[in-house]
Scaffold this motif. Structure first.
Motif, PDB file in Angstrom:
ATOM      1  N   GLU A   1       3.850 -28.175 -33.633  1.00 11.09           N
ATOM      2  CA  GLU A   1       5.222 -28.033 -34.125  1.00 11.09           C
ATOM      3  C   GLU A   1       6.226 -27.826 -32.999  1.00 11.09           C
ATOM      4  OE1 GLU A   1       5.087 -24.797 -36.844  1.00 11.09           O
ATOM      5  OE2 GLU A   1       3.650 -25.800 -38.163  1.00 11.09           O
ATOM      6  N   GLU A   2       5.841 -27.094 -31.962  1.00 15.77           N
ATOM      7  CA  GLU A   2       6.794 -26.709 -30.922  1.00 15.77           C
ATOM      8  C   GLU A   2       6.654 -27.508 -29.631  1.00 15.77           C
ATOM      9  OE1 GLU A   2       6.790 -22.521 -30.298  1.00 15.77           O
ATOM     10  OE2 GLU A   2       6.808 -22.078 -32.434  1.00 15.77           O
ATOM     11  N   TYR A   3       5.511 -28.148 -29.407  1.00 17.56           N
ATOM     12  CA  TYR A   3       5.242 -28.920 -28.187  1.00 17.56           C
ATOM     13  C   TYR A   3       5.477 -28.101 -26.925  1.00 17.56           C
ATOM     14  CZ  TYR A   3       5.163 -32.798 -31.424  1.00 17.56           C
ATOM     15  OH  TYR A   3       4.860 -33.616 -32.469  1.00 17.56           O
ATOM     16  N   LEU A   4       5.082 -26.836 -26.979  1.00 15.23           N
ATOM     17  CA  LEU A   4       5.198 -25.955 -25.821  1.00 15.23           C
ATOM     18  C   LEU A   4       3.796 -25.674 -25.291  1.00 15.23           C
ATOM     19  CD1 LEU A   4       6.883 -24.138 -23.963  1.00 15.23           C
ATOM     20  CD2 LEU A   4       6.595 -22.318 -25.647  1.00 15.23           C
ATOM     21  N   ASN A   5       3.547 -26.101 -24.065  1.00 15.42           N
ATOM     22  CA  ASN A   5       2.251 -25.874 -23.441  1.00 15.42           C
ATOM     23  C   ASN A   5       2.044 -24.374 -23.244  1.00 15.42           C
ATOM     24  OD1 ASN A   5      -0.004 -25.723 -21.786  1.00 15.42           O
ATOM     25  ND2 ASN A   5       0.572 -27.529 -20.616  1.00 15.42           N
ATOM     26  N   VAL A   6       0.891 -23.892 -23.632  1.00 18.42           N
ATOM     27  CA  VAL A   6       0.591 -22.459 -23.523  1.00 18.42           C
ATOM     28  C   VAL A   6       0.748 -21.967 -22.096  1.00 18.42           C
ATOM     29  CG1 VAL A   6      -1.252 -20.754 -23.753  1.00 18.42           C
ATOM     30  CG2 VAL A   6      -0.921 -22.462 -25.514  1.00 18.42           C
ATOM     31  N   TRP A   7       0.388 -22.768 -21.138  1.00 13.88           N
ATOM     32  CA  TRP A   7       0.449 -22.326 -19.746  1.00 13.88           C
ATOM     33  C   TRP A   7       1.873 -22.274 -19.216  1.00 13.88           C
ATOM     34  CZ3 TRP A   7      -3.672 -19.904 -19.457  1.00 13.88           C
ATOM     35  CH2 TRP A   7      -4.854 -20.399 -19.980  1.00 13.88           C
ATOM     36  N   ASP A   8       2.840 -22.750 -20.000  1.00 14.66           N
ATOM     37  CA  ASP A   8       4.244 -22.684 -19.605  1.00 14.66           C
ATOM     38  C   ASP A   8       4.996 -21.535 -20.280  1.00 14.66           C
ATOM     39  OD1 ASP A   8       3.885 -24.942 -18.035  1.00 14.66           O
ATOM     40  OD2 ASP A   8       4.477 -26.305 -19.635  1.00 14.66           O
ATOM     41  N   LEU A   9       4.284 -20.640 -20.954  1.00 17.64           N
ATOM     42  CA  LEU A   9       4.923 -19.516 -21.629  1.00 17.64           C
ATOM     43  C   LEU A   9       5.583 -18.575 -20.625  1.00 17.64           C
ATOM     44  CD1 LEU A   9       2.165 -18.586 -24.238  1.00 17.64           C
ATOM     45  CD2 LEU A   9       4.340 -19.725 -24.690  1.00 17.64           C
ATOM     46  N   ASP A  10       6.736 -18.051 -21.004  1.00 15.69           N
ATOM     47  CA  ASP A  10       7.443 -17.108 -20.135  1.00 15.69           C
ATOM     48  C   ASP A  10       6.646 -15.834 -19.892  1.00 15.69           C
ATOM     49  OD1 ASP A  10       9.581 -18.844 -19.980  1.00 15.69           O
ATOM     50  OD2 ASP A  10      10.667 -17.891 -21.627  1.00 15.69           O
ATOM     51  N   GLU A  11       5.824 -15.447 -20.870  1.00 14.23           N
ATOM     52  CA  GLU A  11       5.059 -14.204 -20.752  1.00 14.23           C
ATOM     53  C   GLU A  11       3.985 -14.267 -19.674  1.00 14.23           C
ATOM     54  OE1 GLU A  11       6.243 -14.566 -25.112  1.00 14.23           O
ATOM     55  OE2 GLU A  11       5.444 -15.891 -23.612  1.00 14.23           O
ATOM     56  N   LEU A  12       3.558 -15.455 -19.299  1.00 11.53           N
ATOM     57  CA  LEU A  12       2.495 -15.599 -18.297  1.00 11.53           C
ATOM     58  C   LEU A  12       3.098 -15.702 -16.910  1.00 11.53           C
ATOM     59  CD1 LEU A  12      -0.017 -18.119 -19.916  1.00 11.53           C
ATOM     60  CD2 LEU A  12      -0.296 -15.675 -19.606  1.00 11.53           C
ATOM     61  N   ASP A  13       2.939 -14.662 -16.109  1.00 15.59           N
ATOM     62  CA  ASP A  13       3.365 -14.762 -14.719  1.00 15.59           C
ATOM     63  C   ASP A  13       2.227 -15.397 -13.915  1.00 15.59           C
ATOM     64  OD1 ASP A  13       1.473 -12.780 -14.392  1.00 15.59           O
ATOM     65  OD2 ASP A  13       2.896 -11.213 -13.855  1.00 15.59           O
ATOM     66  N   GLY A  14       2.434 -15.603 -12.665  1.00 15.52           N
ATOM     67  CA  GLY A  14       1.449 -16.295 -11.831  1.00 15.52           C
ATOM     68  C   GLY A  14       0.087 -15.628 -11.799  1.00 15.52           C
ATOM     69  N   ASP A  15       0.062 -14.312 -11.614  1.00 17.78           N
ATOM     70  CA  ASP A  15      -1.208 -13.593 -11.541  1.00 17.78           C
ATOM     71  C   ASP A  15      -1.932 -13.604 -12.883  1.00 17.78           C
ATOM     72  OD1 ASP A  15      -0.747 -12.990  -8.891  1.00 17.78           O
ATOM     73  OD2 ASP A  15       0.145 -11.036  -9.333  1.00 17.78           O
ATOM     74  N   GLU A  16      -1.183 -13.376 -13.954  1.00 17.16           N
ATOM     75  CA  GLU A  16      -1.789 -13.350 -15.288  1.00 17.16           C
ATOM     76  C   GLU A  16      -2.337 -14.734 -15.648  1.00 17.16           C
ATOM     77  OE1 GLU A  16      -3.252 -11.617 -18.569  1.00 17.16           O
ATOM     78  OE2 GLU A  16      -2.185 -10.577 -16.987  1.00 17.16           O
ATOM     79  N   LYS A  17      -1.580 -15.761 -15.331  1.00 21.49           N
ATOM     80  CA  LYS A  17      -2.028 -17.131 -15.609  1.00 21.49           C
ATOM     81  C   LYS A  17      -3.298 -17.444 -14.827  1.00 21.49           C
ATOM     82  CE  LYS A  17      -0.527 -21.916 -15.364  1.00 21.49           C
ATOM     83  NZ  LYS A  17       0.555 -22.820 -15.014  1.00 21.49           N
ATOM     84  N   ALA A  18      -3.333 -17.064 -13.563  1.00 26.33           N
ATOM     85  CA  ALA A  18      -4.513 -17.318 -12.735  1.00 26.33           C
ATOM     86  C   ALA A  18      -5.739 -16.588 -13.286  1.00 26.33           C
ATOM     87  CB  ALA A  18      -4.238 -16.886 -11.299  1.00 26.33           C
ATOM     88  N   GLU A  19      -5.545 -15.356 -13.714  1.00 21.54           N
ATOM     89  CA  GLU A  19      -6.660 -14.577 -14.253  1.00 21.54           C
ATOM     90  C   GLU A  19      -7.178 -15.176 -15.559  1.00 21.54           C
ATOM     91  OE1 GLU A  19      -9.389 -11.498 -13.914  1.00 21.54           O
ATOM     92  OE2 GLU A  19      -7.899 -12.150 -12.479  1.00 21.54           O
ATOM     93  N   MET A  20      -6.273 -15.599 -16.422  1.00 22.28           N
ATOM     94  CA  MET A  20      -6.690 -16.168 -17.702  1.00 22.28           C
ATOM     95  C   MET A  20      -7.349 -17.539 -17.517  1.00 22.28           C
ATOM     96  SD  MET A  20      -3.770 -15.011 -20.383  1.00 22.28           S
ATOM     97  CE  MET A  20      -4.743 -15.367 -21.825  1.00 22.28           C
TER      98      MET A  20
END
Length: 76
Positions: A45-64
């Motif tokens: 519905e939103e076509y927003l890639n999960v990895w582009d979420l504002d809540e994910l900073d660089g360190d959090e994204k790398a860890e996940m």
């Protein structure tokens, strides 16, 4: 919520700073994983890639991505 309640019930007797930090970390990561799961569900519905979420900073994204990311590039 139930997971976090269980974490608190099983470790709440330990009140030092390190234990509180651990509980906070478990809670935060659980919320972030839920946010990512909902992002995947909402993608059609939103076509927003999960990895582009504002809540994910660089360190959090790398860890996940270390534990749950599956690269689909080149598989189509």
């Amino acid at each position: 919520r139930e997971l976090i309640q269980n974490v608190v019930c099983t470790s709440g007797h330990n009140t030092d700073a390190r234990a509180k930090e651990w509980r906070n970390n478990v809670t935060y990561r659980t919320i972030m994983m839920l946010r990512c799961a909902m992002g995947v569900i909402d993608y059609p519905e939103e076509y927003l890639n999960v990895w582009d979420l504002d809540e994910l900073d660089g360190d959090e994204k790398a860890e996940m991505t270390k534990y749950i990311y599956y690269d689909t590039e080149g598989y189509y």
